[in-house]
Design a protein around this motif. Sequence first.
Motif, PDB file in Angstrom:
ATOM      1  N   ALA A 331       0.828  -1.213   0.000  1.00 48.15           N
ATOM      2  CA  ALA A 331       0.000   0.000   0.000  1.00 48.15           C
ATOM      3  C   ALA A 331       0.856   1.254   0.000  1.00 48.15           C
ATOM      4  CB  ALA A 331      -0.927  -0.016   1.222  1.00 48.15           C
ATOM      5  N   HIS A 332       1.918   1.246   0.810  1.00 46.33           N
ATOM      6  CA  HIS A 332       2.800   2.421   0.882  1.00 46.33           C
ATOM      7  C   HIS A 332       3.473   2.678  -0.463  1.00 46.33           C
ATOM      8  CE1 HIS A 332       5.708   5.321   2.173  1.00 46.33           C
ATOM      9  NE2 HIS A 332       6.726   4.490   1.992  1.00 46.33           N
ATOM     10  N   VAL A 333       3.965   1.638  -1.105  1.00 47.91           N
ATOM     11  CA  VAL A 333       4.637   1.796  -2.398  1.00 47.91           C
ATOM     12  C   VAL A 333       3.658   2.309  -3.449  1.00 47.91           C
ATOM     13  CG1 VAL A 333       5.810   0.569  -4.267  1.00 47.91           C
ATOM     14  CG2 VAL A 333       6.408   0.085  -1.880  1.00 47.91           C
ATOM     15  N   ILE A 334       2.427   1.829  -3.425  1.00 46.99           N
ATOM     16  CA  ILE A 334       1.417   2.321  -4.376  1.00 46.99           C
ATOM     17  C   ILE A 334       1.178   3.815  -4.177  1.00 46.99           C
ATOM     18  CG2 ILE A 334      -1.038   2.221  -4.963  1.00 46.99           C
ATOM     19  CD1 ILE A 334      -0.919  -0.787  -4.462  1.00 46.99           C
ATOM     20  N   LEU A 335       1.094   4.244  -2.920  1.00 46.40           N
ATOM     21  CA  LEU A 335       0.862   5.663  -2.650  1.00 46.40           C
ATOM     22  C   LEU A 335       2.049   6.526  -3.069  1.00 46.40           C
ATOM     23  CD1 LEU A 335      -0.895   5.552   0.858  1.00 46.40           C
ATOM     24  CD2 LEU A 335      -1.937   5.752  -1.405  1.00 46.40           C
ATOM     25  N   VAL A 336       3.255   5.962  -2.992  1.00 50.45           N
ATOM     26  CA  VAL A 336       4.453   6.731  -3.350  1.00 50.45           C
ATOM     27  C   VAL A 336       4.703   6.713  -4.853  1.00 50.45           C
ATOM     28  CG1 VAL A 336       6.964   6.825  -3.109  1.00 50.45           C
ATOM     29  CG2 VAL A 336       5.535   6.425  -1.099  1.00 50.45           C
ATOM     30  N   GLU A 337       4.580   5.541  -5.454  1.00 53.37           N
ATOM     31  CA  GLU A 337       4.986   5.382  -6.847  1.00 53.37           C
ATOM     32  C   GLU A 337       3.855   5.552  -7.859  1.00 53.37           C
ATOM     33  OE1 GLU A 337       8.036   5.174  -7.564  1.00 53.37           O
ATOM     34  OE2 GLU A 337       8.954   4.597  -5.650  1.00 53.37           O
TER      35      GLU A 337
END
Length: 384
Positions: A331-337
């Motif tokens: 989830a964090h990577v989706i929000l960042v990338e």
Amino acid sequence: MDVRAVLPPRGRDYRLDLLRGFANWAIYLDHIPNNAVNWITQKNFGFSDAADLFVFISGYTASFVYARIMMERGFVIGATRLVKRAWQIYVAHVLLFVIYIAEIGYLAQHYHDPNLENEFNVAGFMHNPAETLYQGLLLAFKPVNMDVLPLYIALMLVYPLVLAMMLRRLNLTLLLSFLLYLAARHFGWNVPAYPSGSWYFNPFCWQFLFVFGGWFALGGASESIKFIRSRAFLVLGAAYLLFALVMTLAGRFPELGQAMPAWLYDAFNPNDKTNLAPYRVLHFVVLAFFVTRYLPREWVGYEWPIFQPIIKCGQQSLEVFCSGVFLAVVAHVILVEVSGSLWMQILVSVIGIVLMTILAYYRSWSKKVDKAPAKAPAAVKLAE
């Protein structure tokens, strides 16, 4: 065994499942940085958060389950069951540890973002995998968001002796646990971490919340019921929760913090989670007393469909917790990338909780299938 403690009634306590399911959902949401949805979790409205609830319920459950075994079958059997459970948690931690590092390494390469390795504290593994893996197996090396299970394992390993003492001297055991908590805070005791620093959850301090959960289960709540139901507690407890709410919001909103005296603001901000600040302990104790006062064990609402998913996640807590740690990274990577919009924050939060719930229902069904008696094979009529 000269037992002085009072065991809870037999049967499942759905309050524990409900609260543990909430803790697992909240931990998942809190592990996603810059996520507006985690504003609904406990940490934004008082000093304690879902980690406190998780540790307390773990201590409560360990006492609820293994105290009866220890009383009925002896100390050795009860102790071996506790150690067996600690081993199961350790195996789950090692499996999650390996998958977690592989996940972060893959995502860092896929998105060409080496900062992910530093952000989740796995860069050392990429440079020195053998030593880092060895330290990880010893629970000394812990990537970000993987601190709770090592604490749980350590507390479960020493809990046989603590539980045996609690069954004989309940209040004395809690007092000794509290004195250890005070000594650890005063002398700075903690366990060293690899490659530097110390454990994020200081086990010498957090053991008190675990033992408090055991004390609560073995008669502490019933001994305190008059105070819990008193008007004095209602007024004082509500006032403290309101104070904790104001001080926590002051830490979230600079305008509110600047309106307060510096000495008052600095006393509670930043919140000392590593060493379990006394105001944090008091906040959780008040919440536990309020839950005892207003959430009965035999409440019909536990059967309502709206609560079934969260109760199911509480019943399959270990699997749900591990999956939440894994999903929080995605989830964090989706929000960042990909996108950090509010709608994306809501989407990844909802999808993660749905996937955790699906896993909980699957594990519940799978366990029932494994325990179901095998059907007798149908008779086969041979051709003459």
